[in-house]
Design a protein around this motif. Structure first.
Motif, short mmCIF file in Angstrom:
data_model
loop_
_atom_site.label_atom_id
_atom_site.label_comp_id
_atom_site.label_asym_id
_atom_site.label_seq_id
_atom_site.Cartn_x
_atom_site.Cartn_y
_atom_site.Cartn_z
N VAL A 93 0.84 -1.21 0.00
CA VAL A 93 0.00 0.00 0.00
C VAL A 93 0.87 1.25 0.00
O VAL A 93 0.58 2.22 -0.72
CB VAL A 93 -0.97 0.00 1.19
N LEU A 96 2.10 2.00 -3.53
CA LEU A 96 1.10 2.58 -4.43
C LEU A 96 0.66 3.96 -3.96
O LEU A 96 0.30 4.81 -4.78
CB LEU A 96 -0.10 1.64 -4.55
N VAL A 106 -8.30 2.90 -0.22
CA VAL A 106 -8.08 1.53 0.25
C VAL A 106 -9.36 0.96 0.83
O VAL A 106 -9.92 1.52 1.79
CB VAL A 106 -6.96 1.49 1.29
N TYR A 201 -7.17 0.32 -4.04
CA TYR A 201 -6.46 -0.86 -3.56
C TYR A 201 -7.44 -1.67 -2.72
O TYR A 201 -8.09 -1.14 -1.82
CB TYR A 201 -5.25 -0.47 -2.70
N GLY A 245 -4.52 -2.16 -7.24
CA GLY A 245 -3.84 -3.10 -6.37
C GLY A 245 -4.81 -4.01 -5.66
O GLY A 245 -5.92 -3.61 -5.32
#
Length: 276
Positions: A93, A96, A106, A201, A245
């Protein structure tokens, strides 16, 4: 298929202090069609003494640094992470976040919030701390990494087993929470969480699924999602957003289970050859 630059397999188990999850990355990789490149991160083989309020801290830090170095060398813009325990998500994380800055959003899909610090954790295990590390510098006794997310960049999905300090953190910072019963009833709610221009993500700890669906996880928690609801949620998310992601963690393939639920979820991610 979901297109990405790099798959990283990170067989770290020391963050959970549970040797069983070491086998998870390879088992997940065997079920997953490879991306452009696939790399296994070298992680320590053994445990280490507790330090700074964290079990196996030296091994966790070494694995984090090896993971970070692999990402720095390959510089992926779209990344699949197959763990190991949830602490592997910190490097992915953070990488990115360096790429997408405030556009990164996220979705923390997990039975647990992973918002503890070394001071607040009842278990002293690093896998209960990664999201707090990404949000706040007050957890850096666990890993030497600066915070890279704001609360507005995170939503908790399916969480149901929180420690008191985590409940207080969620309340104080007004984190967005989408619980498992709501998502089971309304799977498209997941796609409504990120902003329209977000680079998304998805962290998926497989314990977000109910143990009756997938018991092969490190820390099962009753009251979780069905595979069908999670798969529909992910399909809707991919249709509306740019997913840059994905991280999948805490799988214990040695435990008896039916892989069909897992394959259904992987297919919804676009990670198998089957159509989503």
């Amino acid at each position: 298929m979901w297109s990405r630059d790099l798959d990283v397999l990170v067989p770290m188990w020391q963050g959970a202090d549970d040797l069983r999850v070491r086998e998870g990355p390879a088992a997940l990789a065997a079920l997953t069609a490879p991306g452009a490149r696939r790399v296994t991160v070298p992680v320590p083989a053994g445990a280490a003494q507790r330090a700074g309020g964290v079990r196996n801290r030296a091994a966790v830090v070494d694995a984090y640094r090896a993971h970070r170095d692999v990402l720095a060398r390959h510089r992926p813009r779209r990344l699949l992470t197959l763990g190991g325990d949830c602490a592997v998500e910190v490097a992915s994380v953070a990488h990115l976040a360096g790429r997408y800055a405030r556009r990164l959003f996220v979705l923390w899909i997990d039975a647990h919030a992973d918002l503890n610090t070394p001071a607040s954790s009842p278990s002293a295990t690093a896998h209960g701390m990664p999201l707090r590390l990404l949000l706040d510098d007050d957890a850096q006794d666990a890993l030497p990494t600066p915070a890279c997310l704001s609360p507005r960049q995170v939503a908790l999905v399916g969480v149901r087993d929180l420690d008191p300090a985590e409940v207080e953190y969620v309340r104080r910072h007004e984190l967005t929470v989408l619980d498992a019963p709501t998502l089971d009833a309304q799977p498209t709610r997941l796609a409504a969480l990120p902003p329209p221009d977000a680079a998304v993500y998805v962290h998926l700890d497989l314990d977000v699924l109910d143990p009756s669906v997938l018991p092969a996880v490190a820390v099962p928690a009753p009251g979780g999602l069905t595979a069908a609801a999670l798969a529909r949620s992910l399909t809707a998310l991919r249709a509306r957003h740019d997913v840059v992601g994905v991280g999948i963690t805490e799988y214990v393939p040695q435990l008896a289970h039916d892989q069909q639920a897992l394959i259904e979820v992987l297919t919804a991610f676009g990670l198998t050859d089957a159509p989503a």
